[in-house]
Design a protein around this motif. Sequence first.
Motif, mmCIF file in Angstrom:
data_model
loop_
_atom_site.group_PDB
_atom_site.id
_atom_site.type_symbol
_atom_site.label_atom_id
_atom_site.label_comp_id
_atom_site.label_asym_id
_atom_site.label_seq_id
_atom_site.Cartn_x
_atom_site.Cartn_y
_atom_site.Cartn_z
ATOM 1 N N THR A 44 -34.636 -66.970 3.191
ATOM 2 C CA THR A 44 -34.619 -65.658 2.551
ATOM 3 C C THR A 44 -34.208 -65.800 1.093
ATOM 4 O O THR A 44 -33.806 -66.864 0.639
ATOM 5 C CB THR A 44 -33.662 -64.700 3.272
ATOM 6 N N LYS A 87 -37.446 -61.343 -2.881
ATOM 7 C CA LYS A 87 -38.863 -61.159 -2.548
ATOM 8 C C LYS A 87 -39.398 -62.309 -1.692
ATOM 9 O O LYS A 87 -40.523 -62.763 -1.881
ATOM 10 C CB LYS A 87 -39.681 -61.041 -3.834
ATOM 11 N N PHE A 119 -40.500 -62.538 1.332
ATOM 12 C CA PHE A 119 -41.718 -62.331 2.110
ATOM 13 C C PHE A 119 -42.950 -62.282 1.206
ATOM 14 O O PHE A 119 -44.002 -62.831 1.542
ATOM 15 C CB PHE A 119 -41.622 -61.039 2.930
ATOM 16 N N HIS A 120 -42.810 -61.675 0.055
ATOM 17 C CA HIS A 120 -43.923 -61.598 -0.895
ATOM 18 C C HIS A 120 -44.299 -62.985 -1.406
ATOM 19 O O HIS A 120 -45.478 -63.309 -1.565
ATOM 20 C CB HIS A 120 -43.532 -60.703 -2.080
ATOM 21 N N THR A 134 -42.927 -67.434 6.641
ATOM 22 C CA THR A 134 -42.044 -66.395 7.169
ATOM 23 C C THR A 134 -42.596 -65.825 8.469
ATOM 24 O O THR A 134 -41.887 -65.736 9.478
ATOM 25 C CB THR A 134 -41.852 -65.266 6.136
ATOM 26 N N GLU A 163 -32.494 -54.657 7.649
ATOM 27 C CA GLU A 163 -32.774 -55.295 6.364
ATOM 28 C C GLU A 163 -33.971 -56.236 6.471
ATOM 29 O O GLU A 163 -34.839 -56.262 5.594
ATOM 30 C CB GLU A 163 -31.549 -56.063 5.868
ATOM 31 N N LEU A 164 -34.032 -57.009 7.545
ATOM 32 C CA LEU A 164 -35.160 -57.912 7.753
ATOM 33 C C LEU A 164 -36.461 -57.119 7.895
ATOM 34 O O LEU A 164 -37.506 -57.516 7.369
ATOM 35 C CB LEU A 164 -34.929 -58.778 8.994
ATOM 36 N N ARG A 180 -37.135 -54.208 6.574
ATOM 37 C CA ARG A 180 -37.517 -53.700 5.255
ATOM 38 C C ARG A 180 -38.181 -54.788 4.418
ATOM 39 O O ARG A 180 -39.161 -54.554 3.724
ATOM 40 C CB ARG A 180 -36.282 -53.157 4.523
ATOM 41 N N GLU A 181 -37.638 -55.996 4.467
ATOM 42 C CA GLU A 181 -38.156 -57.095 3.654
ATOM 43 C C GLU A 181 -39.549 -57.528 4.112
ATOM 44 O O GLU A 181 -40.410 -57.863 3.298
ATOM 45 C CB GLU A 181 -37.204 -58.288 3.723
ATOM 46 N N THR A 182 -39.770 -57.550 5.410
ATOM 47 C CA THR A 182 -41.016 -58.106 5.958
ATOM 48 C C THR A 182 -42.064 -57.059 6.283
ATOM 49 O O THR A 182 -43.239 -57.392 6.468
ATOM 50 C CB THR A 182 -40.717 -58.902 7.236
#
Length: 390
Positions: free
Chosen positions: A276, A279, A281-282, A288, A346-347, A349-351
Motif C-alpha cells: 500500500t 494511490k 491501486f491506481h 493488487t 479504507e481498503l 475506498r482505495e481499491t
Amino acid sequence: MISANFSIQNPIKPTRKSQVTIIIVILEMGFVRLEETQKAELQEFRRMLLSCAAVHGRKDENGLKDRENALEGASGDDVLLDKLVCVTSGVSYLGIAIVNQLLVDGYSVRIIVDNEEDVEKLKEMENSGEMRLINNIVEVVTAKLTDVESLTEAFDGCRGVFHTAGFVDPAGLSGYTKIMSNIEVNASNNVIKACGISPSVRHCVLTSSLLTCIWKDDSWDESFNRIDHKCWSDESVCMKKKLWYALGKLRAEKAAWEIAKEHNLKLATICPGLITGPKFFHRNPTPTLAYLKGIQEMYTKGLLATVDINRLAKAHVRVFQEMKKAACGRYICFDQVLDNIDGIEELARETGLNMSSIAGGASSSNGACFELSNGRLVNLMSRTRRCNDE
C-alpha cells in the motif's frame, strides 16, 4: 553539474568518479503493460529522480564528503563494486521506491525497465531538462529476461541484484493468470541463474509474497496457529482455489532457493503483505487485484496484512546490507493486519471493492485463527537502527 545522458550500449564497468550511476536496462518480456499504470510509474520515476537531485544538491551545499573522499584509505575497486547494484522492474511501483532508497543510501543503481517506449519518454525528460541530476548519469543498455547470458552481461560489475519483477496479463480475469505464474517462475529462474554465473554478484534479494506462507488445507493443525518465515503455502491448495499469483510467487521462490544453493549464491527473500501507499491501486492495479484473490478467507482467518511501500523498500535495502554478515533467508514483511471494519472500509475506498466482497458479512474478530509474525525482520531492522544511532 553532470546532466543525465542517455545512450544505448552494453553494461559498463564502474569507475572511480564521484557519481551515482543509474543504468536503465530494457527487457523484452513478451507481455503488455497497462498504459495508465505505465504513465503513473514514469511520473513517479521523474519525481523520484528530481527529488534525488535535490538531496545530492543539499549534501554538496552542506560541504559533506562526496563518495570519492569517503573511499580514501580503502580499496577503491572493491568499495565501488559494493555500492553498485541492479534493480529489476525499476520503474514499477516497488522498483521506484527501492531505487529511491538505494540512492539515498549512496548506492549506484542499474535500473531495468520493460520496453523501449519507457526509454524514449525518459530521453524526453532529459532533453527537456526535467531530469538533469547533480553528479548523476542515466544510461540505457539492453537485456532479455528470457536470456540468462544477456542478464549475466547486464549484471556485470554489480555486487547485488534486487529482483522485483511484476507481471501483467490484461487477458486474465484478475490480471494474473496461471500462464503468468509460469512466466514469473521462468523469469526468476533466469535472474537467479544469471546472478550465480556472474563473477561480480554476491547477493540477491528476491521480492516474494506473504501469500507463499499462508495458504494451507483445512486439515492443517490450527493448534499451531503461528505463521512466520518458516511456513510455506501448499501448492495443491493454490491450484484448487486458482490462486495463480500465490502459486507463481511460491514456485518462483522455491526454485530460486534451489538455484541459489547450486551456485553458492547468497539469497534473501522478502515476503510482503499487500503493498500500500499513495494511490497504490491506481499505480499498482494488477498485483493488487491478484493479491486480493481469496480476500474473504484471508480476512476471516486474520491473514489480511498490508505494508507501506516505503517501509518495504527500506526493508529490502537493510536486508541487503546485512547479508554480508548472516542475513540470508526469508523475511515476512507487514505493518498491520486488517482485523476491523475501519481497515476494511479504507481498503474498499482505495481499491473500489465493495465491503461485502472483502468481508463477506463476517467479522475477523469472530473467526481469526492464525497469528502472523514478522519478528525476524523486526529484529534485523531494530539492530540496524541501533548500529546507525551509535
